[in-house]
Design a protein around this motif. Sequence first.
Motif, PDB file in Angstrom:
ATOM      1  N   MET A 101       0.716  -0.878   0.044  1.00  0.00           N
ATOM      2  CA  MET A 101       0.161   0.228  -0.304  1.00  0.00           C
ATOM      3  C   MET A 101       0.862   1.403   0.118  1.00  0.00           C
ATOM      4  O   MET A 101       2.055   1.290   0.292  1.00  0.00           O
ATOM      5  CB  MET A 101      -0.545   0.185   1.164  1.00  0.00           C
ATOM      6  N   ASN A 102       0.095   2.124  -0.518  1.00  0.00           N
ATOM      7  CA  ASN A 102       0.892   3.784  -0.332  1.00  0.00           C
ATOM      8  C   ASN A 102      -0.092   4.724   0.271  1.00  0.00           C
ATOM      9  O   ASN A 102      -0.998   4.909  -0.160  1.00  0.00           O
ATOM     10  CB  ASN A 102       1.621   4.329  -1.315  1.00  0.00           C
ATOM     11  N   ALA A 103       0.522   5.601   1.372  1.00  0.00           N
ATOM     12  CA  ALA A 103      -0.590   6.590   1.761  1.00  0.00           C
ATOM     13  C   ALA A 103       0.865   7.703   1.501  1.00  0.00           C
ATOM     14  O   ALA A 103       1.556   7.789   1.598  1.00  0.00           O
ATOM     15  CB  ALA A 103      -0.637   6.529   3.014  1.00  0.00           C
ATOM     16  N   TRP A 104      -0.269   8.839   1.755  1.00  0.00           N
ATOM     17  CA  TRP A 104       0.710  10.779   1.889  1.00  0.00           C
ATOM     18  C   TRP A 104      -0.279  11.237   2.725  1.00  0.00           C
ATOM     19  O   TRP A 104      -0.977  11.059   2.973  1.00  0.00           O
ATOM     20  CB  TRP A 104       0.893  10.998   0.836  1.00  0.00           C
ATOM     21  N   ASP A 105       1.048  11.724   3.589  1.00  0.00           N
ATOM     22  CA  ASP A 105       0.058  13.167   3.580  1.00  0.00           C
ATOM     23  C   ASP A 105       0.103  14.587   4.272  1.00  0.00           C
ATOM     24  O   ASP A 105       1.886  14.263   3.516  1.00  0.00           O
ATOM     25  CB  ASP A 105       0.500  13.225   5.941  1.00  0.00           C
ATOM     26  N   SER A 106      -0.317  14.949   3.652  1.00  0.00           N
ATOM     27  CA  SER A 106      -0.780  16.445   2.272  1.00  0.00           C
ATOM     28  C   SER A 106       0.301  17.671   3.659  1.00  0.00           C
ATOM     29  O   SER A 106       1.036  18.293   2.885  1.00  0.00           O
ATOM     30  CB  SER A 106      -1.574  17.010   2.384  1.00  0.00           C
ATOM     31  N   PHE A 107       1.023  17.480   4.419  1.00  0.00           N
ATOM     32  CA  PHE A 107       1.362  18.305   5.885  1.00  0.00           C
ATOM     33  C   PHE A 107       2.893  17.773   5.826  1.00  0.00           C
ATOM     34  O   PHE A 107       3.570  18.183   6.624  1.00  0.00           O
ATOM     35  CB  PHE A 107       0.886  18.200   6.792  1.00  0.00           C
ATOM     36  N   ALA A 108       3.349  16.559   5.258  1.00  0.00           N
ATOM     37  CA  ALA A 108       4.452  15.496   4.744  1.00  0.00           C
ATOM     38  C   ALA A 108       4.447  15.420   6.561  1.00  0.00           C
ATOM     39  O   ALA A 108       5.496  14.678   7.228  1.00  0.00           O
ATOM     40  CB  ALA A 108       5.663  16.448   4.603  1.00  0.00           C
ATOM     41  N   PRO A 161       4.703  12.416   9.715  1.00  0.00           N
ATOM     42  CA  PRO A 161       4.965  11.352   9.842  1.00  0.00           C
ATOM     43  C   PRO A 161       4.007  10.176   9.984  1.00  0.00           C
ATOM     44  O   PRO A 161       2.670  10.528  10.705  1.00  0.00           O
ATOM     45  CB  PRO A 161       5.966  10.575  10.972  1.00  0.00           C
ATOM     46  N   LEU A 162       3.620   8.753   9.502  1.00  0.00           N
ATOM     47  CA  LEU A 162       2.400   8.128   9.465  1.00  0.00           C
ATOM     48  C   LEU A 162       2.979   6.724   9.961  1.00  0.00           C
ATOM     49  O   LEU A 162       4.252   6.419  10.219  1.00  0.00           O
ATOM     50  CB  LEU A 162       1.760   7.820   7.891  1.00  0.00           C
ATOM     51  N   THR A 163       1.723   6.692  10.806  1.00  0.00           N
ATOM     52  CA  THR A 163       1.661   5.383  11.757  1.00  0.00           C
ATOM     53  C   THR A 163       0.936   4.025  10.876  1.00  0.00           C
ATOM     54  O   THR A 163      -0.392   4.607  10.036  1.00  0.00           O
ATOM     55  CB  THR A 163       1.449   5.558  13.399  1.00  0.00           C
ATOM     56  N   TYR A 164       0.691   2.858  11.202  1.00  0.00           N
ATOM     57  CA  TYR A 164      -0.026   1.995  10.398  1.00  0.00           C
ATOM     58  C   TYR A 164      -0.256   0.902  11.485  1.00  0.00           C
ATOM     59  O   TYR A 164       0.233   0.313  11.757  1.00  0.00           O
ATOM     60  CB  TYR A 164       0.587   1.461   8.859  1.00  0.00           C
TER      61      TYR A 164
END
Length: 122
Positions: free
Chosen positions: A49-56, A58-61
Amino acid sequence: MSQERPATQAEGGATAQFVFEKSHTVEITNGPESNSNPVPSGGTVNLLMNAWDSFAHPLTYSWTASCPWSASNGNFSNPAIWNPTWTAPINTGGSEQSCAIQVTVSDGLGLSDQGSFSQQVS
């Protein structure tokens, strides 16, 4: 959330100020899916999968699986990483069975997105 960025423009001695507002989003842009569907009974697949945050940010899964036909929901190599492997439970039923695989992606600031797919186990 929004982020404001003022801009000014001068023309003929006049000054105008514009405010551009950028929307904050977290989005799964591709998947989730596996590299092999169906997977053999007790077999392992790579989850993609791929995901993004428009403000960059950090993401958790957080990955989960539900296999109502089995006493086990299988096992993730690490359910808190972007691309774990998943080992399917043993299918003793003689026919292909389905497990629901889901991922939740979060920026830790209140925004999240979820995606899921059906993983067949032969």
